[in-house]
Design an enzyme around this catalytic site. Structure first.
Site, PDB file in Angstrom:
ATOM      1  N   ILE A 152       5.305   2.334  -4.075  1.00 19.61           N
ATOM      2  CA  ILE A 152       4.123   0.776  -3.828  1.00 19.61           C
ATOM      3  C   ILE A 152       2.923   1.491  -3.270  1.00 19.61           C
ATOM      4  O   ILE A 152       2.792   0.679  -3.207  1.00 19.61           O
ATOM      5  CB  ILE A 152       5.372   0.021  -2.364  1.00 19.61           C
ATOM      6  CG1 ILE A 152       6.733  -0.070  -3.392  1.00 19.61           C
ATOM      7  CG2 ILE A 152       4.723  -1.012  -2.176  1.00 19.61           C
ATOM      8  CD1 ILE A 152       8.055  -0.824  -1.804  1.00 19.61           C
ATOM      9  N   CYS A 197       5.105   3.006   4.358  1.00 18.86           N
ATOM     10  CA  CYS A 197       7.188   4.496   4.241  1.00 18.86           C
ATOM     11  C   CYS A 197       8.104   3.211   5.060  1.00 18.86           C
ATOM     12  O   CYS A 197       8.177   2.295   5.653  1.00 18.86           O
ATOM     13  CB  CYS A 197       6.657   5.679   5.557  1.00 18.86           C
ATOM     14  SG  CYS A 197       6.369   3.848   7.168  1.00 18.86           S
ATOM     15  N   ARG A 226       8.747  -2.760   6.693  1.00 19.29           N
ATOM     16  CA  ARG A 226       9.964  -2.928   7.517  1.00 19.29           C
ATOM     17  C   ARG A 226       9.069  -3.476   8.904  1.00 19.29           C
ATOM     18  O   ARG A 226       8.101  -2.523   9.244  1.00 19.29           O
ATOM     19  CB  ARG A 226      10.694  -1.807   7.827  1.00 19.29           C
ATOM     20  CG  ARG A 226      12.212  -1.679   6.423  1.00 19.29           C
ATOM     21  CD  ARG A 226      12.611  -3.090   6.210  1.00 19.29           C
ATOM     22  NE  ARG A 226      13.584  -2.515   5.182  1.00 19.29           N
ATOM     23  CZ  ARG A 226      13.565  -2.767   4.194  1.00 19.29           C
ATOM     24  NH1 ARG A 226      12.634  -3.591   3.475  1.00 19.29           N
ATOM     25  NH2 ARG A 226      14.104  -2.199   2.979  1.00 19.29           N
ATOM     26  N   ASP A 250       4.638  -8.940   6.080  1.00 20.94           N
ATOM     27  CA  ASP A 250       5.657  -9.996   5.427  1.00 20.94           C
ATOM     28  C   ASP A 250       7.555  -9.353   6.335  1.00 20.94           C
ATOM     29  O   ASP A 250       8.249 -10.178   5.185  1.00 20.94           O
ATOM     30  CB  ASP A 250       5.697  -9.277   3.948  1.00 20.94           C
ATOM     31  CG  ASP A 250       6.383  -9.688   3.108  1.00 20.94           C
ATOM     32  OD1 ASP A 250       6.708 -11.059   2.812  1.00 20.94           O
ATOM     33  OD2 ASP A 250       7.342  -8.948   2.591  1.00 20.94           O
ATOM     34  N   GLU A 255      13.476  -9.985  12.472  1.00 25.02           N
ATOM     35  CA  GLU A 255      13.295 -11.231  11.275  1.00 25.02           C
ATOM     36  C   GLU A 255      14.776 -11.241  10.873  1.00 25.02           C
ATOM     37  O   GLU A 255      14.550 -13.011   9.808  1.00 25.02           O
ATOM     38  CB  GLU A 255      12.493 -11.015   9.833  1.00 25.02           C
ATOM     39  CG  GLU A 255      13.852  -9.144   9.255  1.00 25.02           C
ATOM     40  CD  GLU A 255      12.667  -9.381   8.134  1.00 25.02           C
ATOM     41  OE1 GLU A 255      11.721  -8.432   8.099  1.00 25.02           O
ATOM     42  OE2 GLU A 255      13.492  -8.942   6.859  1.00 25.02           O
ATOM     43  N   HIS A 287       9.367 -11.522   3.808  1.00 32.25           N
ATOM     44  CA  HIS A 287      10.109 -10.777   3.414  1.00 32.25           C
ATOM     45  C   HIS A 287      10.102 -11.136   1.738  1.00 32.25           C
ATOM     46  O   HIS A 287      10.923 -11.030   1.021  1.00 32.25           O
ATOM     47  CB  HIS A 287      11.609 -10.584   3.745  1.00 32.25           C
ATOM     48  CG  HIS A 287      11.724  -9.244   3.604  1.00 32.25           C
ATOM     49  ND1 HIS A 287      12.210  -8.131   4.409  1.00 32.25           N
ATOM     50  CD2 HIS A 287      11.902  -8.108   2.220  1.00 32.25           C
ATOM     51  CE1 HIS A 287      12.419  -7.259   4.038  1.00 32.25           C
ATOM     52  NE2 HIS A 287      12.583  -7.036   2.684  1.00 32.25           N
TER      53      HIS A 287
HETATM   54  P1  NAI Z   1       9.492   5.217  -1.510  1.00 26.41           P
HETATM   55  O1  NAI Z   1      10.489   6.206  -0.378  1.00 26.41           O
HETATM   56  O2  NAI Z   1       8.679   5.788  -3.119  1.00 26.41           O
HETATM   57  O3  NAI Z   1       8.202   5.818  -0.349  1.00 26.41           O
HETATM   58  C1  NAI Z   1       8.202   6.202   0.721  1.00 26.41           C
HETATM   59  C2  NAI Z   1       6.830   7.258   1.371  1.00 26.41           C
HETATM   60  O4  NAI Z   1       7.059   6.536   2.802  1.00 26.41           O
HETATM   61  C3  NAI Z   1       7.374   8.680   0.508  1.00 26.41           C
HETATM   62  O5  NAI Z   1       6.408   9.297   0.259  1.00 26.41           O
HETATM   63  C4  NAI Z   1       8.107   9.194   1.945  1.00 26.41           C
HETATM   64  O6  NAI Z   1       7.408  10.409   2.328  1.00 26.41           O
HETATM   65  C5  NAI Z   1       6.673   8.631   2.971  1.00 26.41           C
HETATM   66  N1  NAI Z   1       7.037   8.721   4.543  1.00 26.41           N
HETATM   67  C6  NAI Z   1       8.151   9.118   4.577  1.00 26.41           C
HETATM   68  N2  NAI Z   1       8.268   8.799   6.072  1.00 26.41           N
HETATM   69  C7  NAI Z   1       7.032   9.615   6.564  1.00 26.41           C
HETATM   70  C8  NAI Z   1       6.571   9.522   7.358  1.00 26.41           C
HETATM   71  N3  NAI Z   1       7.176   9.576   8.681  1.00 26.41           N
HETATM   72  N4  NAI Z   1       5.368   8.267   7.559  1.00 26.41           N
HETATM   73  C9  NAI Z   1       4.474   8.009   6.599  1.00 26.41           C
HETATM   74  N5  NAI Z   1       5.158   8.466   4.984  1.00 26.41           N
HETATM   75  C10 NAI Z   1       6.339   8.561   5.702  1.00 26.41           C
HETATM   76  O7  NAI Z   1       9.198   3.784  -1.207  1.00 26.41           O
HETATM   77  P2  NAI Z   1       8.768   2.166  -1.831  1.00 26.41           P
HETATM   78  O8  NAI Z   1       9.646   1.935  -2.763  1.00 26.41           O
HETATM   79  O9  NAI Z   1       7.583   3.516  -2.110  1.00 26.41           O
HETATM   80  O10 NAI Z   1       8.952   1.500  -0.505  1.00 26.41           O
HETATM   81  C11 NAI Z   1       8.029   1.857   0.722  1.00 26.41           C
HETATM   82  C12 NAI Z   1       9.160   0.985   1.695  1.00 26.41           C
HETATM   83  O11 NAI Z   1       9.005  -0.344   1.069  1.00 26.41           O
HETATM   84  C13 NAI Z   1      10.575   0.448   1.819  1.00 26.41           C
HETATM   85  O12 NAI Z   1      11.006   1.650   2.264  1.00 26.41           O
HETATM   86  C14 NAI Z   1      10.961  -0.354   2.273  1.00 26.41           C
HETATM   87  O13 NAI Z   1      11.275  -0.993   3.094  1.00 26.41           O
HETATM   88  C15 NAI Z   1       9.867  -0.956   1.815  1.00 26.41           C
HETATM   89  N6  NAI Z   1      10.118  -2.579   0.802  1.00 26.41           N
HETATM   90  C16 NAI Z   1       9.500  -3.427   1.292  1.00 26.41           C
HETATM   91  C17 NAI Z   1       9.912  -4.768   0.746  1.00 26.41           C
HETATM   92  C18 NAI Z   1       9.449  -6.023   0.144  1.00 26.41           C
HETATM   93  O14 NAI Z   1       9.487  -7.118  -0.308  1.00 26.41           O
HETATM   94  N7  NAI Z   1       8.723  -5.779   1.420  1.00 26.41           N
HETATM   95  C19 NAI Z   1      10.469  -4.511  -1.262  1.00 26.41           C
HETATM   96  C20 NAI Z   1      10.894  -3.236  -1.909  1.00 26.41           C
HETATM   97  C21 NAI Z   1      10.631  -2.235  -0.566  1.00 26.41           C
END
Ligand code: NAI
Length: 323
Positions: A152, A197, A226, A250, A255, A287
């Protein structure tokens, strides 16, 4: 036939999870220790972001002989994976369904708040065409700090580059093609900070009183990840003091009892959320960043594949916890 109990389900879940390969029952209630008894007679439970899969819930699911928890979301901070292992219940998720859906929503919120579209919409419907208070700023040339450059974060990065913004990033696991800085530098230089993240012990309250102090005055904060990444009272104080120029949320720390439900009859019992909502420079969505036709179709396709692989082929696909 595989029997699947869907928790926290809505009309759109019923519509999207039509399949002749599973026998589905849709419960509106969230999954938690008090409702786990509903899993009686099911092989699998399908859970969502605000269900609570703690040790006691897993113990009860295990008594009901549930073999698989299929999350129809990507985040899994709501799951006690040690307890899943202890009770030999496997857990699968949908690692990615539409990163663009979330990234586009993040930009939609940012543009709405910056250009005061939310206020203009209400004004013009009341035939009020005054511009006072609706002044925004140009994103082109501004610095955006992206925390987390996963799927994302990368999609959001592409959008910001398209807007001509300067992008700086922080991620403990850097990948090629991004301008990484340390967190203090990101806080000090960013006009906009967007969180992408996961919520973990390390990222809980990443945005707090101390880190807000290090930010530029007037910074905009966007959170589509989150709620627990932000300490909400510090955010509120930062907004009241004017240190934070705007917040696009969001997701929200507390929540789970509020989002996805119509609370208009009883009002808002969460004082911090009520005060955030009362501010003109805060936008809250429920969300919904993922909530697109494309993402819903992918979520159901991948979730059903995960379930069928487990029960028909004995394979754990997209597993995060194995018995
Ligand atoms: P992803 O796993 O592809 O990317 C997460 C990134 O965060 C990774 O590159 C990881 O190295 C990094 N990360 C880990 N620890 C970290 C830290 N301490 N500081 C900074 N970066 C760190 O996950 P994706 O698919 O990009 O999703 C990201 C987040 O979006 C998910 O964890 C989820 O909570 C949220 N999400 C929200 C949605 C919504 O509808 N609002 C829908 C889908 C996901």
């Amino acid at each position: 036939m595989i029997r699947v109990a869907f928790f926290d389900s809505k009309d759109y879940d019923r519509k999207n999870f039509q399949s002749d390969k599973i026998e589905a029952e849709f419960f509106e209630t969230k999954l938690r220790r008090q409702t786990a008894y509903l899993a009686e007679g099911f092989d699998c439970v399908c859970a969502f972001v605000n269900d609570t899969l703690d040790e006691e819930t897993f113990a009860l699911l295990s008594k009901k002989k549930v073999k698989l928890v299929a999350l129809r979301c990507s985040g899994f901070n709501q799951v006690d994976l040690d307890a899943a292992g202890k009770y030999k219940i496997s857990v699968v998720r949908v690692p990615a369904y539409s990163p663009e859906a979330v990234a586009e929503h993040a930009m939609a919120m940012l543009l709405t708040l910056d250009r005061k579209i939310h206020r203009a919409y209400i004004r013009t419907r009341d035939f009020n065409f005054s511009l006072s208070g609706l002044e925004g700023f140009v994103l082109h040339g501004k610095t955006v700090g992206i925390i987390g450059t996963g799927k994302i974060g990368q999609a959001f990065h592409r959008i910001c580059e398209g807007f001509g913004m300067r992008t700086i990033c922080y991620d403990p696991y850097p990948v090629g093609g991004f301008d990484y800085v340390d967190l203090p530098t990101l806080f000090a230089q960013s006009d906009v900070i967007s969180l992408h993240c996961p919520l973990t012990d390390k990222t809980k309250y990443l945005i707090n009183e101390g880190t807000i102090r290090k930010m530029k005055s007037g910074v905009y904060i966007v959170n589509t990840s989150r709620g627990g990444l932000i300490e909400s009272e510090s955010l509120l104080n930062g907004l009241i003091e004017g240190k934070i120029g705007g917040a696009c949320l969001d997701v929200y720390e507390e929540e789970s009892d509020v989002f996805y439900e119509d609370n208009s009859e009883q009002g808002m019992n969460d004082d911090v959320l009520a005060l955030l909502l009362a501010r003109p420079n805060v936008i809250v969505t429920s969300h919904q960043a993922y909530f697109t036709k494309e993402a819903l179709a992918e979520i159901s396709r991948i979730t059903l594949e995960n379930i069928l692989s487990f029960f028909e082929k004995g394979k754990l696909v997209n597993g995060i916890g194995t018995a």
